[in-house]
Design an enzyme around this catalytic site. Structure first.
Site, PDB file in Angstrom:
ATOM      1  N   HIS A 145      -1.801  -9.046   4.272  1.00  0.00           N
ATOM      2  CA  HIS A 145      -3.073  -9.323   3.617  1.00  0.00           C
ATOM      3  C   HIS A 145      -2.789 -10.177   2.393  1.00  0.00           C
ATOM      4  O   HIS A 145      -1.717 -10.092   1.790  1.00  0.00           O
ATOM      5  CB  HIS A 145      -3.717  -7.989   3.214  1.00  0.00           C
ATOM      6  CG  HIS A 145      -5.118  -8.074   2.718  1.00  0.00           C
ATOM      7  ND1 HIS A 145      -5.421  -8.494   1.436  1.00  0.00           N
ATOM      8  CD2 HIS A 145      -6.304  -7.762   3.303  1.00  0.00           C
ATOM      9  CE1 HIS A 145      -6.727  -8.436   1.261  1.00  0.00           C
ATOM     10  NE2 HIS A 145      -7.299  -8.001   2.372  1.00  0.00           N
ATOM     11  N   ASP A 222       2.325  -1.457   1.480  1.00  0.00           N
ATOM     12  CA  ASP A 222       0.873  -1.530   1.423  1.00  0.00           C
ATOM     13  C   ASP A 222       0.339  -0.593   2.502  1.00  0.00           C
ATOM     14  O   ASP A 222       0.426  -0.893   3.695  1.00  0.00           O
ATOM     15  CB  ASP A 222       0.410  -2.970   1.667  1.00  0.00           C
ATOM     16  CG  ASP A 222      -1.105  -3.107   1.663  1.00  0.00           C
ATOM     17  OD1 ASP A 222      -1.805  -2.095   1.528  1.00  0.00           O
ATOM     18  OD2 ASP A 222      -1.591  -4.250   1.818  1.00  0.00           O
ATOM     19  N   GLN A 225      -4.158   0.318   5.263  1.00  0.00           N
ATOM     20  CA  GLN A 225      -4.612   0.587   6.626  1.00  0.00           C
ATOM     21  C   GLN A 225      -3.853   1.741   7.263  1.00  0.00           C
ATOM     22  O   GLN A 225      -4.047   2.035   8.444  1.00  0.00           O
ATOM     23  CB  GLN A 225      -4.451  -0.674   7.486  1.00  0.00           C
ATOM     24  CG  GLN A 225      -5.256  -1.870   7.001  1.00  0.00           C
ATOM     25  CD  GLN A 225      -6.738  -1.694   7.190  1.00  0.00           C
ATOM     26  OE1 GLN A 225      -7.186  -0.906   8.025  1.00  0.00           O
ATOM     27  NE2 GLN A 225      -7.529  -2.434   6.433  1.00  0.00           N
ATOM     28  N   LYS A 248     -11.537   2.693   2.130  1.00  0.00           N
ATOM     29  CA  LYS A 248     -11.211   2.613   3.552  1.00  0.00           C
ATOM     30  C   LYS A 248     -10.920   3.993   4.148  1.00  0.00           C
ATOM     31  O   LYS A 248     -10.706   4.105   5.357  1.00  0.00           O
ATOM     32  CB  LYS A 248     -10.006   1.689   3.772  1.00  0.00           C
ATOM     33  CG  LYS A 248     -10.249   0.241   3.362  1.00  0.00           C
ATOM     34  CD  LYS A 248      -9.024  -0.624   3.631  1.00  0.00           C
ATOM     35  CE  LYS A 248      -9.147  -2.002   3.018  1.00  0.00           C
ATOM     36  NZ  LYS A 248     -10.247  -2.813   3.585  1.00  0.00           N
ATOM     37  N   CYS A 388      -8.617 -12.132   5.361  1.00  0.00           N
ATOM     38  CA  CYS A 388      -7.725 -12.196   4.191  1.00  0.00           C
ATOM     39  C   CYS A 388      -6.263 -12.201   4.634  1.00  0.00           C
ATOM     40  O   CYS A 388      -5.394 -11.609   3.968  1.00  0.00           O
ATOM     41  CB  CYS A 388      -7.986 -11.035   3.230  1.00  0.00           C
ATOM     42  SG  CYS A 388      -9.623 -11.074   2.473  1.00  0.00           S
TER      43      CYS A 388
END
Length: 430
Positions: A145, A222, A225, A248, A388
């Site tokens: 991202h 990261d 997700q 999220k 993104c």
């Protein structure tokens, strides 16, 4: 804590109780609405998830009965607000198995969390472990991202370090054949997505982390997700930093999380200066509070933290393993269903092994924006664009993709609605 009762005799995923999806859906008020005269089919949870009543009610309860500023009042309401805020920190710490709550820094979102690390590095004095300079290298991947690309590009510009990256295979996996070359004695930091926001790929960690340890590099994951969809254990992952965002994972917007090893957070200089992050202030100089307060200047997102804590309770009550297996089954079902659509190309893994419930695809000769508009007219909500992650689109030679992303409240019937919608798209565009 929120609990979901599993009806007696309900099938299981091995030892993990199967989700009662209809019972889960009843907790999300928005899922009952219509879009353009059709029942809404929300397949954009990778963009932002919907919110259960438990989170909405927790934030309303806070504003109605406990609203005050934190860490600065001795009155009753201020004490209640502080306890709620720090209680949310403790919940998040347990959720990711942090060694102590002080390893959790609340930020605006995952983007800010990653930027916090990048700016703390560039603010570090020469000679410290966190000081980067010419000759040093930062490693990311081609599937990141923008939030995990741009901060490191800016850090390289500020320090003279060099950015390198792992390539992505045609199958949507990280190409680790050159691991020892990409991560080498000059590498100071490796930062990559635990789960791709476009391809759904669940990336391996052990080999990359082991190589980073060999060369003395730090590792940042990261988990934007990952944290909403699979169990995340920072002790097991053996990373140094981990970032994710509340909106999220059934929580509100405006709050994210940076987890860091406490011994590293202690070495990091502050990025923002102001109230609540100081130890002492004189007109000549200031000294700073211990983490995490050092990184939370000013009034923090208090009600949002309360909402995130409620979201953590909700997800924990359901069970992250149950959510993982539900989405794994959905991905398998969706991959089979999408394979029946002529001219459809899936980007990323085409089997449910090592992937989550995010599927990006293209239809031959039809722009994703047109796909999205037709689907929306049918009440099917997907995301279109470069997500993104423009370098990944360049890697696959497309200007944009259509993405369907699932969550704990997604049903196979909604996948069927997506496929029917794609058939309508093909009819409209011949």
């Amino acid at each position: 804590m929120t609990t979901i009762t599993i009806p007696e005799g309900m099938p299981q995923y091995g030892d993990v109780p199967r989700l009662d999806v209809e019972k889960v859906r009843a907790d999300f008020p928005i899922l009952g609405r219509e879009v353009n005269g059709h029942p809404m089919v929300y397949l954009d949870s990778g963009n932002t998830s919907q919110k259960p009543r438990q989170v909405i009610d927790a934030m309303r309860e806070h504003y109605e009965h406990h609203n005050a500023n934190v860490a600065r009042s001795v009155h009753q309401v201020g004490t209640e607000a502080t306890e709620a805020y720090e209680g949310a920190r403790a919940k998040v710490a347990r959720f990711v198995n942090a060694a102590r709550p002080e390893e959790i820094v609340f930020t605006k979102n995952a983007t800010e969390a990653i930027n916090l690390v990048a700016y703390a590095i560039s603010n570090s004095p020469a000679g410290s472990r966190l000081a980067f300079g010419p000759g040093d290298e930062i490693v990311i991947s081609e599937m990141e991202h923008h939030s995990n690309i741009v901060p490191w590009q800016l850090l390289c510009e500020r320090t003279g370090a060099t950015l390198r990256w792992f390539r992505v295979t045609d199958a949507g996996r990280l190409d680790l054949e050159s691991l020892d070359e990409v991560v080498n004695e000059r590498t100071r930091l490796v930062s990559y997505a635990l789960v791709s926001n476009v391809l759904g790929t669940i990336n391996p960690t052990s080999a990359i982390t082991a190589r980073a340890r060999e060369v003395g590099a730090l590792v940042l994951l990261d988990a934007s997700q990952a944290a909403p969809h699979i169990p995340v254990d920072v002790a097991d992952l053996d990373a140094d930093f981990l970032a994710f965002t509340g909106h999220k994972m059934c929580g509100p917007t405006g709050i994210g999380v940076l987890w860091g090893r406490y011994e590293l957070l202690e070495r990091m200089p502050p990025v923002l200066g102001g109230g609540s992050m100081i130890e002492t202030v004189t007109m000549e100089r200031s000294t700073f509070a211990a983490p995490p307060a050092r990184f939370e200047a000013g009034t923090p997102p208090i009600a949002e933290a309360v909402g995130l804590g409620a979201a953590v309770d909700y997800l924990t009550g359901i069970g992250m393993e149950a959510i993982r297996w539900h989405e794994k089954e959905l991905a398998a079902y969706a991959l089979d269903a999408l394979a029946t659509v002529p001219g459809l190309r899936v980007f990323g893994p085409t089997t449910p092994v090592g992937r989550g419930g995010t599927i990006s695809f293209g239809l031959d000769g039809i722009h994703p924006h047109d796909v999205g508009q037709i689907l929306d007219s049918l009440g099917v909500e997907v995301r279109v664009g470069h997500h993104c992650a423009r370098p990944l689109c360049v890697r696959y030679g497309v200007p944009a993709m259509t993405r369907a992303s699932f969550y704990l409240y997604t049903t196979t019937g909604e996948v069927d609605a997506l496929v029917r919608g794609l058939d309508q798209v093909r009819k409209v565009f011949g």
